[in-house]
Enzyme design. Sequence first.
Site, PDB file in Angstrom:
ATOM      1  N   LYS A  97     -61.702   8.928 -43.156  1.00  0.00           N
ATOM      2  CA  LYS A  97     -62.573   9.722 -44.020  1.00  0.00           C
ATOM      3  C   LYS A  97     -61.787  10.483 -45.080  1.00  0.00           C
ATOM      4  O   LYS A  97     -60.575  10.655 -44.975  1.00  0.00           O
ATOM      5  CB  LYS A  97     -63.419  10.683 -43.169  1.00  0.00           C
ATOM      6  CG  LYS A  97     -64.566   9.931 -42.497  1.00  0.00           C
ATOM      7  CD  LYS A  97     -65.589  10.820 -41.860  1.00  0.00           C
ATOM      8  CE  LYS A  97     -66.707   9.925 -41.298  1.00  0.00           C
ATOM      9  NZ  LYS A  97     -67.644  10.665 -40.467  1.00  0.00           N
ATOM     10  N   ARG A 154     -65.043   7.840 -32.793  1.00  0.00           N
ATOM     11  CA  ARG A 154     -65.576   6.685 -33.529  1.00  0.00           C
ATOM     12  C   ARG A 154     -64.524   6.268 -34.547  1.00  0.00           C
ATOM     13  O   ARG A 154     -64.204   7.052 -35.448  1.00  0.00           O
ATOM     14  CB  ARG A 154     -66.884   7.099 -34.205  1.00  0.00           C
ATOM     15  CG  ARG A 154     -67.582   5.995 -34.989  1.00  0.00           C
ATOM     16  CD  ARG A 154     -68.879   6.527 -35.602  1.00  0.00           C
ATOM     17  NE  ARG A 154     -69.544   5.547 -36.427  1.00  0.00           N
ATOM     18  CZ  ARG A 154     -69.236   5.299 -37.694  1.00  0.00           C
ATOM     19  NH1 ARG A 154     -68.264   5.971 -38.276  1.00  0.00           N
ATOM     20  NH2 ARG A 154     -69.896   4.389 -38.381  1.00  0.00           N
TER      21      ARG A 154
HETATM   22  C1  7PM Z   1     -69.433   5.793 -46.558  1.00  0.00           C
HETATM   23  C2  7PM Z   1     -69.558   7.122 -46.204  1.00  0.00           C
HETATM   24  C3  7PM Z   1     -69.251   4.819 -45.615  1.00  0.00           C
HETATM   25  C4  7PM Z   1     -69.516   7.488 -44.876  1.00  0.00           C
HETATM   26  C5  7PM Z   1     -69.180   5.181 -44.290  1.00  0.00           C
HETATM   27  C6  7PM Z   1     -69.337   6.512 -43.948  1.00  0.00           C
HETATM   28  C7  7PM Z   1     -70.294   8.808 -38.701  1.00  0.00           C
HETATM   29  C8  7PM Z   1     -71.334   8.009 -38.251  1.00  0.00           C
HETATM   30  C9  7PM Z   1     -70.668   7.311 -40.186  1.00  0.00           C
HETATM   31  C10 7PM Z   1     -69.860   9.908 -37.874  1.00  0.00           C
HETATM   32  C11 7PM Z   1     -71.550   9.236 -36.330  1.00  0.00           C
HETATM   33  C12 7PM Z   1     -67.906   6.507 -41.977  1.00  0.00           C
HETATM   34  C13 7PM Z   1     -69.225   6.962 -42.531  1.00  0.00           C
HETATM   35  N1  7PM Z   1     -69.872   8.339 -39.899  1.00  0.00           N
HETATM   36  N2  7PM Z   1     -71.964   8.210 -37.081  1.00  0.00           N
HETATM   37  N3  7PM Z   1     -71.566   7.087 -39.200  1.00  0.00           N
HETATM   38  N4  7PM Z   1     -70.534  10.068 -36.707  1.00  0.00           N
HETATM   39  N5  7PM Z   1     -72.159   9.484 -35.157  1.00  0.00           N
HETATM   40  O1  7PM Z   1     -66.888   6.959 -42.546  1.00  0.00           O
HETATM   41  O2  7PM Z   1     -68.968  10.696 -38.216  1.00  0.00           O
HETATM   42  O3  7PM Z   1     -67.835   5.716 -41.047  1.00  0.00           O
HETATM   43  S1  7PM Z   1     -70.615   6.366 -41.621  1.00  0.00           S
END
Ligand code: 7PM
Length: 287
Positions: free
Chosen positions: A224, A258
């Site tokens: 992230k 995750r």
């Molecule tokens: C763009 C922005 C692509 C953010 C992907 C993302 C989480 C999640 C995501 C989390 C839970 C990523 C995120 N992040 N579900 N889904 N917790 N429970 O970086 O932090 O994977 S998507």
Amino acid sequence: MSKRLQCGRFGLDLSQRAQVMGILNTTPDSFSDGGRHASLEAAIDHAERMLADGVDLIDIGGESTRPGAPPVPLDEELRRVLPVVYALRDHGVPLSVDTTKPEVMREAIIAGADLINDIHAFRTPGAIEAVREADCALCVMHMQKTPADMQQAPHYEDVLAEVIAFLQERVAALEAAGVARARLCVDPGFGFGKTLEHNLVLLRGIGRIEAETGLPVLAGLSRKSMIGAITGKPVEQRLAGSLGGALAAVAHGSKIVRVHDVAETVDALRVWQAAWRTQHEKGQDGT
Ligand code: 7PM
């Protein structure tokens, strides 16, 4: 806090070590023109790699949460997610489906999903009804605003208190609808409407989130922008930073991480676990 998460066909044991949730993307990749069959094959290959690498659960997502990404229509999300659930349901690990749509939740549960991971915390009308009578686990995540505008000047008076209050309210709504606490885990939602400082306060506050909700905390820091902000590295060079983040989350009491990089995270956690063994048996944070 319960040390077992009721996760559909599985009871996830959270008492021995942190569990690794591997991120499986089913969004068709823009460099491949092989169509639906090719993206299904690619997703299954990726999942089999993660299984060989020791993944504990697999998070299947068919909807991009990237700010500005076009919304995915219901039928398209179902076409991306359901074949992957069917293909992976007998591989021995719980399957999580990352969705905000009640219809996808219902279909995914019928297909065999063991956990519903909703970044919108089951606030979409119909979401609670879609999951209440099932036995799948639910991940309740905090997000300020929506993916489209969440990173425009995030603001809190007290980010930790506000995130905890939000999670408590959502947990209460689910319990009022008849959802057993044993099915629930909570997530502060790193990067979802948060500055770097907000994210760090939440990371340091995982112990309080667990104590005040009484539920296991899932943490998603992998690759992230907060990892980028701390290390100065672009997304493709965030592996080491993400491992540091995963270990920090577990040190603060997180029970599920995750991640994209399963093999590396499993190794890092194994070494961590071996090093803290005796303390771990006294208390989860080694104290
Ligand atoms: C763009 C922005 C692509 C953010 C992907 C993302 C989480 C999640 C995501 C989390 C839970 C990523 C995120 N992040 N579900 N889904 N917790 N429970 O970086 O932090 O994977 S998507």
